[in-house]
Design an enzyme around this catalytic site. Structure first.
Site, PDB file in Angstrom:
ATOM      1  N   SER B 131      55.170  71.478  59.400  1.00  0.00           N
ATOM      2  CA  SER B 131      54.543  70.289  58.824  1.00  0.00           C
ATOM      3  C   SER B 131      55.235  69.821  57.548  1.00  0.00           C
ATOM      4  O   SER B 131      55.732  70.626  56.762  1.00  0.00           O
ATOM      5  CB  SER B 131      53.084  70.623  58.510  1.00  0.00           C
ATOM      6  OG  SER B 131      52.547  69.713  57.585  1.00  0.00           O
ATOM      7  N   GLU B 133      53.809  68.951  55.072  1.00  0.00           N
ATOM      8  CA  GLU B 133      53.049  69.491  53.934  1.00  0.00           C
ATOM      9  C   GLU B 133      53.795  70.656  53.277  1.00  0.00           C
ATOM     10  O   GLU B 133      53.536  70.997  52.131  1.00  0.00           O
ATOM     11  CB  GLU B 133      51.662  69.951  54.383  1.00  0.00           C
ATOM     12  CG  GLU B 133      50.706  68.822  54.717  1.00  0.00           C
ATOM     13  CD  GLU B 133      50.199  68.069  53.486  1.00  0.00           C
ATOM     14  OE1 GLU B 133      50.124  68.658  52.403  1.00  0.00           O
ATOM     15  OE2 GLU B 133      49.903  66.864  53.621  1.00  0.00           O
ATOM     16  N   TYR B 155      46.851  75.580  53.472  1.00  0.00           N
ATOM     17  CA  TYR B 155      47.376  75.176  54.771  1.00  0.00           C
ATOM     18  C   TYR B 155      48.905  75.180  54.756  1.00  0.00           C
ATOM     19  O   TYR B 155      49.566  75.720  55.638  1.00  0.00           O
ATOM     20  CB  TYR B 155      46.859  73.764  55.110  1.00  0.00           C
ATOM     21  CG  TYR B 155      47.548  73.104  56.291  1.00  0.00           C
ATOM     22  CD1 TYR B 155      47.224  73.461  57.594  1.00  0.00           C
ATOM     23  CD2 TYR B 155      48.522  72.114  56.097  1.00  0.00           C
ATOM     24  CE1 TYR B 155      47.858  72.867  58.672  1.00  0.00           C
ATOM     25  CE2 TYR B 155      49.153  71.519  57.167  1.00  0.00           C
ATOM     26  CZ  TYR B 155      48.817  71.887  58.454  1.00  0.00           C
ATOM     27  OH  TYR B 155      49.449  71.295  59.513  1.00  0.00           O
TER      28      TYR B 155
END
Lengths: 327, 337
Positions: B131, B133, B155
């Protein structure tokens, strides 16, 4: 009297840290796992001292994968400082048990951070990260800004844990420190680590108790320091005004071959007659180039190493020799 | 014989689009689903057939990334040619509320799956849903496959772990394992708690007089938003390459939540300023910086190029939510399609 709680207290670092903290007047609490063999050889000299054990040193049964017990111990002890040293710390073994390595090393750290989050008086938190988080770095030596790029399950788990520590420091303002520890050795090093294995073999060969020594790749180089120096670094990092990440390293590289030569020389032996190569001991992805730059720890904490590589290996070999000769 | 694929997270946005794509390519598709007391397979209903039919090519199994033995058993039974690991607790804000659970599924879950594969002794091609992120507090703009990670949420920390452990299994065991570093990707099937979908559902509800206000967090945060249906093609393409590798999948453009509001409200002739209110509860404890992906490598090596534009994406999501709600109000069975 300041109170400290140590996870991994029965390990090499835990035992040295315990000694250091007792010396500094702390009350020391440790978490220990229940095992059928009472494996606390590194603490036995403290454990058997009735002026210390039960007075200023306390051990509690708990395990990183048992959050309820861990939480209870933490809430009961209410430490001022929490040193999180526990982990499955063997890189080679992490290829065999990667899932529990991740669970104990990474998830265990996160569980502790979550518990600290719920404490009214939050202890200062030290996390023993590892140079293995850098893997095979492009940049040499590494410092606190070098990107993490681990190459084995142990390094991946430590990266995971170190990132979480940073999140809790930056997001929630915890006093949480990552000590990025390069290899550090001592006579108390686990027996399946290469330095200890070599020193022990040189001593045993000298005493005629062993014939030869099988090793993997002896060209591999490491930045090897002396464990008691590194636990002093841990303590210093929690006394500093701000929570930071630090590299703890010597900044010098030595090969496994150097360990072999120094240890055998300390026993007046010719290593060529005793050391054999064994390819089964090679790691699937062998990290190289791990050399730390401890400038920040030196600058902010006045941290210095106290012994040379040669002194350390000689000391380890002679200690083994005395132990084996006495046994 | 048709190829077999195993998809974790098959009930999610990406899983359902990927299942469609693989079925269209003639695969036998196996998915792992969690047992839940309420149905969680809405996104798959339209492609699911009677298990007794000979044309039945989508097979669902109960399992969970927290259940290692179950994973081993499924892999041994299915013997997949390709494994797509899409399952996750994928909501960043929620990962601050449930960090241990998030880390266990998103991080440890990946090693359980890789270990199950290794234990069974198969070498399926492996896709890991990484991801954007992971870039968090970005070290450079735009981000490429060589940009260092700086995760800013539980996460993201867990995704970084999974990224590295995937690389590690590739390098240590020669597994054909690839990371797709996907930037935000949306669709009418996006989870309802994600900001784009939250907005397009609200636009439909406001338009039809069912709602008046919409509460949002930081509307100045910017993301690189693409269309999920196109992103799952990139996943498949990665596993068709002779060599495994890691790829950034992104549009290369960035837009703010504010812009998304303008396009989606504007599409139905509404003024977002009259309806949107800021609620600091939706702010993340730590916001990520300017996430813009550079998809050059995917373009060059996979021939993958995103086609649906930001504006088209917002509009197609509003249209779908409007139709859904109209159907619902008319008493027809509705699900996100």
């Amino acid at each position: 009297m300041p109170r400290a709680l140590i996870t991994g207290i029965t390990g090499q670092d835990g035992s040295y840290l315990t000694e250091l903290l007792l010396e500094k007047g702390y009350e020391v609490h440790g978490m220990v796992r229940r095992t059928s063999s009472l494996e606390r050889s590194r603490l036995v000299h403290l454990y058997r001292d009735s002026k210390i054990y039960g007075q200023r040193l306390f051990l509690h049964y708990a395990d990183l994968d048992d959050p309820t017990t861990m939480r209870r111990v933490l809430m009961t002890v209410e430490p001022d400082e929490l040193y999180h040293l526990a982990g499955q710390s063997h890189v080679g073994l992490s290829f065999e048990i990667p899932e529990s390595t991740c669970d104990l090393t990474a998830m265990g750290t996160l569980r502790l951070l979550e518990m600290v989050q719920d404490m009214r008086k939050k202890p200062r938190f030290f996390h023993a990260a590892s140079s293995e988080i850098f893997g095979q770095p492009a940049q040499m030596p590494q410092d606190e800004n070098t990107p993490f790029a681990p190459v084995n399950p142990y390094g991946c788990a430590k990266t995971f844990a170190a990132h979480m520590v940073t999140i809790y420091r930056k997001t929630f303002g915890h006093f949480a420190v990552n000590g990025i520890m390069y290899n550090h050795e001592s006579p108390r090093r686990g027996e399946n680590f290469v330095t200890r294995k070599i020193c022990r073999a040189a001593a045993a060969i000298q005493l005629g108790q062993q014939k030869d020594l099988l090793l993997g790749d002896t060209s591999a180089k490491r930045d090897w320091g002396y464990a008691p120096d590194y636990v002093r670094g841990m303590w210093l990092s929690l006394q500093h005004a701000t929570a930071e990440d630090y590299i703890f390293a010597t900044g010098k590289l030595h090969s496994v071959q150097d360990v072999v030569e120094t240890a055998f020389a300390a026993m007046n032996l010719d290593w060529r007659q005793h050391v054999r190569k064994d390819n089964r001991l090679l790691r699937p992805a062998e990290p190289q180039r791990l050399q730390g730059n401890p400038a920040k720890a030196r600058r902010l904490l006045n941290w210095e190493v106290s012994v040379t590589f040669k002194q350390m290996i000689e000391d380890m070999t002679k200690t083994e020799h005395a132990q084996l000769a006495g046994a | 014989m048709s190829k077999k694929a195993l998809v974790t997270g098959i009930t999610g946005q990406d899983g359902s689009y990927l299942a469609e794509l693989l079925l269209a390519k003639g695969y036998e598709v196996h998915g792992i689903i969690r047992r839940a007391s309420s149905f969680n397979t809405q996104r798959l209903e339209h492609i699911y057939s009677d298990p007794h039919s000979p044309k039945h090519k989508l097979i669902l199994h109960y399992g969970d990334l927290s259940d290692a033995s179950g994973l081993s058993r499924l892999i041994a039974k299915i013997q997949p040619d390709e494994v797509y690991n899409l399952a996750a607790q994928s909501h960043v804000r929620v990962s601050f509320d449930a960090p241990e659970y998030t880390a266990d599924i998103v991080g440890t879950g990946t090693i359980r799956l890789l270990e199950a594969i290794r234990e069974v002794g198969l070498k399926p091609r492996f896709y890991q849903a990484s991801s954007s992120e992971m870039y968090g507090k970005v070290m450079e703009v735009p981000q490429t496959e060589t940009t260092p990670f700086y995760p800013r949420s539980p996460y993201a920390c867990a995704k970084v772990y999974s990224y590295w452990i995937t690389v590690n299994y590739r390098e240590s065991y020669g597994l054909h394992a690839s990371n797709g570093i996907l930037f935000n990707h949306e669709s009418p099937r996006r989870g309802e708690t994600f900001v784009t979908r939250k907005i397009t559902r609200a636009v439909a509800a406001i338009k039809l007089g069912r709602q008046d206000k919409l509460f949002l967090g930081n509307i100045d945060s910017k993301r690189d938003w693409g269309f999920a249906k196109e992103y799952v093609e990139a996943m498949w393409l990665m596993l068709q390459q002779p060599e495994p590798d890691d790829y950034v999948i992104a549009t290369g453009e960035t837009h703010s939540v504010r812009e998304f509001l303008e396009v989606s409200f504007g599409h139905l002739g509404l003024d977002w300023k009259k309806h949107v209110e800021i609620d600091p509860r939706y702010y993340r404890p730590a916001e990520v910086d300017l996430l813009i992906g550079d998809p050059s490598k995917a373009k060059k090596k996979l021939g993958w190029v995103p086609k649906v534009t930001f504006t088209e994406l917002a509009k197609l999501m509003v249209d779908a939510d409007l139709k859904d709600l109209q159907d619902q109000l008319a008493g027809k069975v509705a699900h996100s399609e």
